[in-house]
Write an enzyme that holds these catalytic residues in place. Sequence first.
Site, mmCIF file in Angstrom:
data_model
loop_
_atom_site.group_PDB
_atom_site.id
_atom_site.type_symbol
_atom_site.label_atom_id
_atom_site.label_comp_id
_atom_site.label_asym_id
_atom_site.label_seq_id
_atom_site.Cartn_x
_atom_site.Cartn_y
_atom_site.Cartn_z
ATOM 1 N N GLU A 156 37.824 64.799 21.135
ATOM 2 C CA GLU A 156 37.728 64.015 19.885
ATOM 3 C C GLU A 156 37.732 64.884 18.617
ATOM 4 O OE1 GLU A 156 34.325 61.442 20.338
ATOM 5 O OE2 GLU A 156 35.025 60.673 22.273
ATOM 6 N N ASN A 199 41.089 65.648 25.091
ATOM 7 C CA ASN A 199 40.704 64.256 25.377
ATOM 8 C C ASN A 199 40.328 63.539 24.083
ATOM 9 O OD1 ASN A 199 39.907 62.220 27.408
ATOM 10 N ND2 ASN A 199 37.808 62.589 26.724
ATOM 11 N N HIS A 235 39.250 53.054 25.726
ATOM 12 C CA HIS A 235 38.159 52.085 25.538
ATOM 13 C C HIS A 235 38.740 50.886 24.778
ATOM 14 C CE1 HIS A 235 35.045 54.814 26.910
ATOM 15 N NE2 HIS A 235 35.465 55.738 26.083
ATOM 16 N N GLU A 264 38.562 57.398 30.411
ATOM 17 C CA GLU A 264 37.292 56.682 30.160
ATOM 18 C C GLU A 264 37.541 55.182 30.082
ATOM 19 O OE1 GLU A 264 35.132 58.342 26.819
ATOM 20 O OE2 GLU A 264 35.687 60.388 27.378
ATOM 21 N N ASP A 266 37.625 51.435 29.961
ATOM 22 C CA ASP A 266 36.828 50.216 30.083
ATOM 23 C C ASP A 266 37.428 49.183 29.131
ATOM 24 O OD1 ASP A 266 35.759 51.246 27.701
ATOM 25 O OD2 ASP A 266 33.729 51.453 28.463
HETATM 26 O O1 G3I Z 1 18.480 59.729 28.585
HETATM 27 C C1 G3I Z 1 17.912 59.296 27.344
HETATM 28 C C2 G3I Z 1 16.618 58.587 27.578
HETATM 29 O O2 G3I Z 1 15.689 59.457 28.142
HETATM 30 C C3 G3I Z 1 16.112 58.013 26.253
HETATM 31 O O3 G3I Z 1 15.000 57.241 26.476
HETATM 32 C C4 G3I Z 1 17.175 57.156 25.588
HETATM 33 C C5 G3I Z 1 16.741 56.646 24.226
HETATM 34 O O4 G3I Z 1 17.818 56.466 23.378
HETATM 35 O O5 G3I Z 1 18.359 57.906 25.435
HETATM 36 C C6 G3I Z 1 18.891 58.394 26.658
HETATM 37 O O6 G3I Z 1 20.048 59.115 26.367
HETATM 38 C C7 G3I Z 1 21.215 58.353 26.023
HETATM 39 C C8 G3I Z 1 22.329 58.753 26.968
HETATM 40 O O7 G3I Z 1 23.526 58.116 26.595
HETATM 41 C C9 G3I Z 1 22.023 58.395 28.418
HETATM 42 O O8 G3I Z 1 21.920 57.005 28.565
HETATM 43 C C10 G3I Z 1 21.612 58.675 24.601
HETATM 44 O O9 G3I Z 1 20.608 58.188 23.694
HETATM 45 C C11 G3I Z 1 22.924 58.055 24.266
HETATM 46 O O10 G3I Z 1 23.356 58.523 23.000
HETATM 47 C C12 G3I Z 1 23.944 58.465 25.304
HETATM 48 O O11 G3I Z 1 25.161 57.804 25.010
HETATM 49 C C13 G3I Z 1 26.313 58.366 25.587
HETATM 50 C C14 G3I Z 1 27.338 58.578 24.487
HETATM 51 O O12 G3I Z 1 28.532 59.095 25.079
HETATM 52 C C15 G3I Z 1 26.853 59.556 23.453
HETATM 53 O O13 G3I Z 1 27.845 59.903 22.569
HETATM 54 C C16 G3I Z 1 26.847 57.389 26.607
HETATM 55 O O14 G3I Z 1 25.953 57.306 27.714
HETATM 56 C C17 G3I Z 1 28.207 57.885 27.113
HETATM 57 O O15 G3I Z 1 28.791 56.885 27.902
HETATM 58 C C18 G3I Z 1 29.117 58.155 25.932
HETATM 59 O O16 G3I Z 1 30.343 58.677 26.423
HETATM 60 C C19 G3I Z 1 31.333 58.936 25.441
HETATM 61 C C20 G3I Z 1 32.160 60.088 25.958
HETATM 62 O O17 G3I Z 1 31.339 61.183 26.247
HETATM 63 C C21 G3I Z 1 33.244 60.485 24.959
HETATM 64 N N1 G3I Z 1 34.059 59.344 24.594
HETATM 65 C C22 G3I Z 1 33.334 58.167 24.157
HETATM 66 C C23 G3I Z 1 32.297 57.757 25.194
HETATM 67 C C24 G3I Z 1 31.628 56.465 24.803
HETATM 68 O O18 G3I Z 1 30.880 56.605 23.636
#
Ligand code: G3I
Length: 445
Positions: A156, A199, A235, A264, A266
Amino acid sequence: MHLTSLLRAATAGLLAATALTAAAHTAEAADTLGSAAAGKGRYFGAAVSASHLGESAYAATLDREFTSATPENEMKWDATEPARDSFTFTSADQVVDHARGQGMSVRGHTLVWHSQLPSWVGSLAAADLRTAMNNHITQVMTHYKGEIHSWDVVNEAFQDGGSGARRSSPFQDKLGDGFIEEAFRTARAADPAAKLCYNDYNTDGANAKSNAVYAMVKDFKARGVPIDCVGFQSHFNSASPVPSDYQANLQRFADLGVDVQITELDIEGSGTAQATAYGNVVGACLAVSRCTGITVWGVTDKYSWRSGGTPLLFDANYAAKPAYDAVLTALGGSGGGGGGGGGTAACTATYATSAQWNDGYNGQVTITAGTTAISTWTTTVTLTSPQKVTATWNSTPTWDTTGNVMTVRPSWNGSLAAGASTTFGFTVAKNGSAAVPAVGACTAS
Ligand code: G3I
């Protein structure tokens, strides 16, 4: 009027007739996403979270259906190097060990990204940042050397919108455009066997952002900068649907001499509309020989990053959705949503864009009989107004009063052996809309 036989249509008809012969096969159909994709020479993967591997239904679905895994968050910089030179691989190792133990390949995601970047990185001055970036790439890739099929080396790095510019980030702002090239060169040295990918999202059709990525990849190939693949995150939702030139866009990148991967995927929605969109994406990948695999961004709607949009193939109870059936059918597997089994007449319909130009495109629908021979079939094609069909071939269409919904029956090609396919096609004037047509369920007798 829609039956007007244009030269383009006649030519396409001949090609389709040839394709029918080639497509008529009776090979035993695979019954999981992974095995069906393998039959087409592709992997079928999912984003995986270490924290869910202990849930038996999660692990069972992952292990049964998928042949590739991408750690959803565990390999990102904040997870692997939260403090400088302090590397932690515990969670990422859980995903890699599980996946490798099941014989899956692993996509590495991701080495250099502006997001999920610990704050210490952003506070470094240029020379130090360069050292830290190269060290991060080298340490993480070395830890997983030989285990990773493809790495998202840079994620990105381009802005959304019409500028085609690079996105502001510590790397971009302090190191300039050259940080991307440097990251790829460092990555090649760290694990020469891994495929190195760029990516991004909103690059799924031709637009200013994807054009800028295209120009970068073309330049890298011309100058020998090591790059092997481009990931298209894909996405999608109603505000950002599958673009009508999705396949053409994959193809133009592939034509630069790189693999393309859907990384990715969905698609928010439900039912037939979601299933159709999924089938279209899979059909596009299969139509591009260098599209080497598809990853969906999660196993189940329950844990999707946008769970409310129910964008995945398994619902929150791990039941396969119509989208699952559409994907399996598009991959040539058995058990498709239209039926395909049980000895009753059944068929499936999948869509692909077969040609594309400024103000129009050709759509092609493949009708495939289930496990029983059929003597006729019917399906629908719904256009987004103000698109209009200007020609059709290999079918007998009728129209609803809006002129948007075409009900399609065979002309000469109603009779299909079990598992055999035929295609029909149509030319559409876009009239300003780039939407992809929706193909309805196929019914047969
Ligand atoms: O694990 C913690 C947890 O302990 C805490 O209580 C909670 C509170 O917010 O957060 C949890 O972490 C989160 C993590 O996902 C796991 O669920 C983060 O806040 C959250 O920001 C994180 O989001 C991820 C996101 O990337 C961050 O940018 C998503 O899971 C993940 O699917 C997403 O993936 C991205 C790709 O890497 C790049 N392309 C876009 C895609 C979708 O946004």
